[in-house]
Enzyme design. Structure first.
Site, PDB file in Angstrom:
ATOM      1  N   ASP A 167      78.791 -47.481 -11.065  1.00  0.00           N
ATOM      2  CA  ASP A 167      80.030 -46.766 -10.754  1.00  0.00           C
ATOM      3  C   ASP A 167      80.787 -46.428 -12.031  1.00  0.00           C
ATOM      4  OD1 ASP A 167      80.676 -49.411 -11.390  1.00  0.00           O
ATOM      5  OD2 ASP A 167      81.533 -49.888  -9.443  1.00  0.00           O
TER       6      ASP A 167
ATOM      7  N   ASN B 216      87.525 -58.914  -2.486  1.00  0.00           N
ATOM      8  CA  ASN B 216      87.618 -58.424  -1.102  1.00  0.00           C
ATOM      9  C   ASN B 216      86.237 -58.113  -0.515  1.00  0.00           C
ATOM     10  OD1 ASN B 216      86.911 -56.120  -2.465  1.00  0.00           O
ATOM     11  ND2 ASN B 216      88.644 -54.876  -1.792  1.00  0.00           N
TER      12      ASN B 216
ATOM     13  N   HIS C  10      83.839 -56.264  -1.984  1.00  0.00           N
ATOM     14  CA  HIS C  10      83.216 -54.980  -2.341  1.00  0.00           C
ATOM     15  C   HIS C  10      81.999 -55.178  -3.246  1.00  0.00           C
ATOM     16  CE1 HIS C  10      86.038 -54.451  -6.074  1.00  0.00           C
ATOM     17  NE2 HIS C  10      84.822 -54.651  -6.530  1.00  0.00           N
TER      18      HIS C  10
ATOM     19  N   GLU D 124      84.509 -50.179  -1.096  1.00  0.00           N
ATOM     20  CA  GLU D 124      85.572 -51.024  -0.567  1.00  0.00           C
ATOM     21  C   GLU D 124      85.322 -51.350   0.901  1.00  0.00           C
ATOM     22  OE1 GLU D 124      87.452 -52.351  -2.614  1.00  0.00           O
ATOM     23  OE2 GLU D 124      88.552 -50.995  -3.915  1.00  0.00           O
TER      24      GLU D 124
END
Ligand code: GLP
Length: 240
Positions: free
Chosen positions: A67, A135, A137, A142
């Site tokens: 990414d 979280n 990811h 996400e």
């Protein structure tokens, strides 16, 4: 899914390095997917050490980033391309043209996502290194990302932006958008290696490993992969 709990954070990085080294040594040409973050920094330092002192060569390796932030200055040291260069690629014997990443400055971002998706799929990735967000990811997928998602532009969650704020220490805002490989792009790799350390990751790791496979926990997609290894330190494994 194979889970390895190492003695401590250093041993976890070493254990992951052994897996990467085995992969790299095994083939003449190899496509290695790389993640960025605090966790992988120690893994890359260990790979550099193995290159410098134990003859581990990356000459036949191509590296593909997961990414990249969008709307970030080309010279920004937080750009993932710069991070990977600093921590790994410029310190080993990779060929000059062997590092591949999505270009957030491309005038046609949708077209750039298609180009990168095609490039990664046709590599194809033999071993994909992953971290995990607090979280749940993976890359910048996400919670709520579809499991059939491909490389695309995403909006980062407040949680992720606040987790990554330390890197932008001089008060610059963390970019709000990024280009990321999708979950299905990641799952197409032949082998996945997720490294997680620290208590901050324990809840996400437990949900990824033992929770239901669901899009609200992107890392739970690893349960669908036939060759996924998770390497943890005791803190990250504490809720398993
Ligand atoms: C970023 C990256 C992820 C990485 C995660 C964890 O958000 N896009 O690929 O896994 O951070 O980073 P850290 O190791 O710093 O906790």
């Amino acid at each position: 899914m194979r889970i390895i709990v190492a003695e401590d954070r250093v041993a976890a990085s070493q254990c992951a390095a052994v897996i990467v080294e085995g992969f790299v040594r095994d083939q003449r040409r190899a496509s290695l997917g790389v993640a960025t973050g605090r966790t992988t920094e120690a893994l890359y330092a260990e790979l550099v050490r193995r290159h410098q002192h134990e003859g581990l060569s990356f000459a036949g390796v191509d590296v593909y980033l997961l990414d990249e932030y969008a709307g970030i200055d080309p010279d920004d040291p937080c750009r993932f391309r710069s991070v990977v260069k600093r921590e790994l690629t410029q310190q080993v014997d990779l060929r000059r043209d062997a590092v591949h990443c999505p270009d957030p400055d491309a005038p046609d971002l949708a077209g750039e996502c298609c180009r990168y998706e095609h490039l990664v799929r046709s590599a194809p990735i033999g071993l994909q290194i992953l971290g995990i967000g607090s979280n749940g990811h993976i890359a910048f997928n996400e919670p709520g990302s579809a499991f059939d998602s491909v490389t695309r532009i995403v909006t980062l969650s407040e949680q992720t932006r606040s987790d990554n704020a330390d890197f932008f220490s001089d008060g610059r805002p963390v970019p709000g958008r990024a280009i990321t490989q999708g979950i299905s792009t990641i799952l197409a790799a032949a082998e996945l290696l997720l490294l997680a350390c620290g208590e901050r990751k324990a809840a996400a790791v437990a949900r990824a490993v033992h929770g239901p496979v669901c899009e609200m926990v992107p890392a739970s997609a690893l349960q669908l992969h036939s060759s996924a290894t998770i390497v943890l330190d005791p803190d990250a494994a504490s809720l398993l």
